[in-house]
Scaffold this motif. Sequence first.
Motif: not given
Lengths: 174, 174, 174
Positions: A63, A65, A67, A135-139
């Motif tokens: 992933s 992330t 920030f 924050s955003i998390t993408l695979p």
Amino acid sequence: MKNNKQRFGAQELKYDLVELFKSESNNSSTLALHFDTEEINQFCDFTKAVLAIVAKSKIKHGSVTLFTPHTTTALIINESETGYINDFKNRIEQLVPSDSYYEHDDWDIRTENMQEDENVNGRSHVRSSIVGSTSITLPIINSELIIGRWQRLFFVELDCARSRRLFVQTLDLN
Amino acid sequence: MKNNKQRFGAQELKYDLVELFKSESNNSSTLALHFDTEEINQFCDFTKAVLAIVAKSKIKHGSVTLFTPHTTTALIINESETGYINDFKNRIEQLVPSDSYYEHDDWDIRTENMQEDENVNGRSHVRSSIVGSTSITLPIINSELIIGRWQRLFFVELDCARSRRLFVQTLDLN
Amino acid sequence: MKNNKQRFGAQELKYDLVELFKSESNNSSTLALHFDTEEINQFCDFTKAVLAIVAKSKIKHGSVTLFTPHTTTALIINESETGYINDFKNRIEQLVPSDSYYEHDDWDIRTENMQEDENVNGRSHVRSSIVGSTSITLPIINSELIIGRWQRLFFVELDCARSRRLFVQTLDLN
């Protein structure tokens, strides 16, 4: 009448890329992008930058992330279309208006964190809190970032032109 | 008078589950749920689906990250109570009204990303940006998902009925 | 006239810290903070608590994820300045007013999840959904939490005074 208004969409800003840490046992790493925003409500498109970081990371499964370390910015994933960006700007101006009273900007009563170069940015702090994406998390799958056909990664400047940073952390799950 | 109005709460949609990747060295994995939403503002409850993925993962200690690859949807964790869902629908309609002008929908001036089957969905893009949850991460402890007594995992359709995907990534910390 | 109004900024609440899980193979761990909020719109500053957890974790490179298990709270990272906090309170009251009708609070039609001690908190659920931060992830680099100069980690009570929990998960990337 097509194109009768000037169009101001997202911009790809120049940035310096700093590698901060790399794991000893896998391909995880953390980097920072340093850049200068140019105006309030600028949508800074870092999609290509993040895709390049993912490609270089050699991570097959994991992933990313994002920030932001700032209090008057937002991370927004949406479409890179000028009309949408203008719609967002208009709406945030209506929801958290520039011409309202903000106690944050009232130096007659404020006592905390006062800086010589303090901006009049009470609206920017409130807008950042309402939009609310720090924050955003993408695979990452099969070495590719999972990002929708119309999705772009925007760092949105909610204050005036400033020096900014965006942290990008890749996580290796294999 | 109890129940004098018809109640439209959250729905559990049918979905296809696709396993995209499984780690070679631990129980981390990434899956996608494929499904069709049915109307604007539908609250699609995927709590059971995610609980089942966590149970099957055999992860004792870790996390689950949900990610939507769309630009007119939102991930919301809240209570599955019809009144709340109606309150949310009413409020988002007041904050980002359907009958406002959206430049995204103005084909007299728009020049980017135009599709044959383009929806009139300027409001949906702005609503998605204001609500602002593209990804959410929840802990797994003692093989159980940490989720509050009243919390449910909603994929919220902010556009019309469409084919959608939800990515679910489990992370094994042990 | 300086300080002519009483100032109510963020508070550092007393909390109990519970370690829930510790990885066997690295320094990842998950903890919960238990505490009692004191009033609606209280900004509870847990920056020091999270910094202490990171320091004790011995993680050199990784991340911290915060997660709230509640449906009427929000996680906000912003400046600890009383004026900003009052500006946020005023704006959320204007955007999601206390004196509007909320179907969630209408026991003449409500049929789901009714509790003896149910609060009148329809506005709180909607506010939580609009602000929209259930989880936030911050990087750890060189054993230090990456947090901006003006950023503080707030657990924001959007309901009345209640017993609450905040989950903190550290992830070791080395």
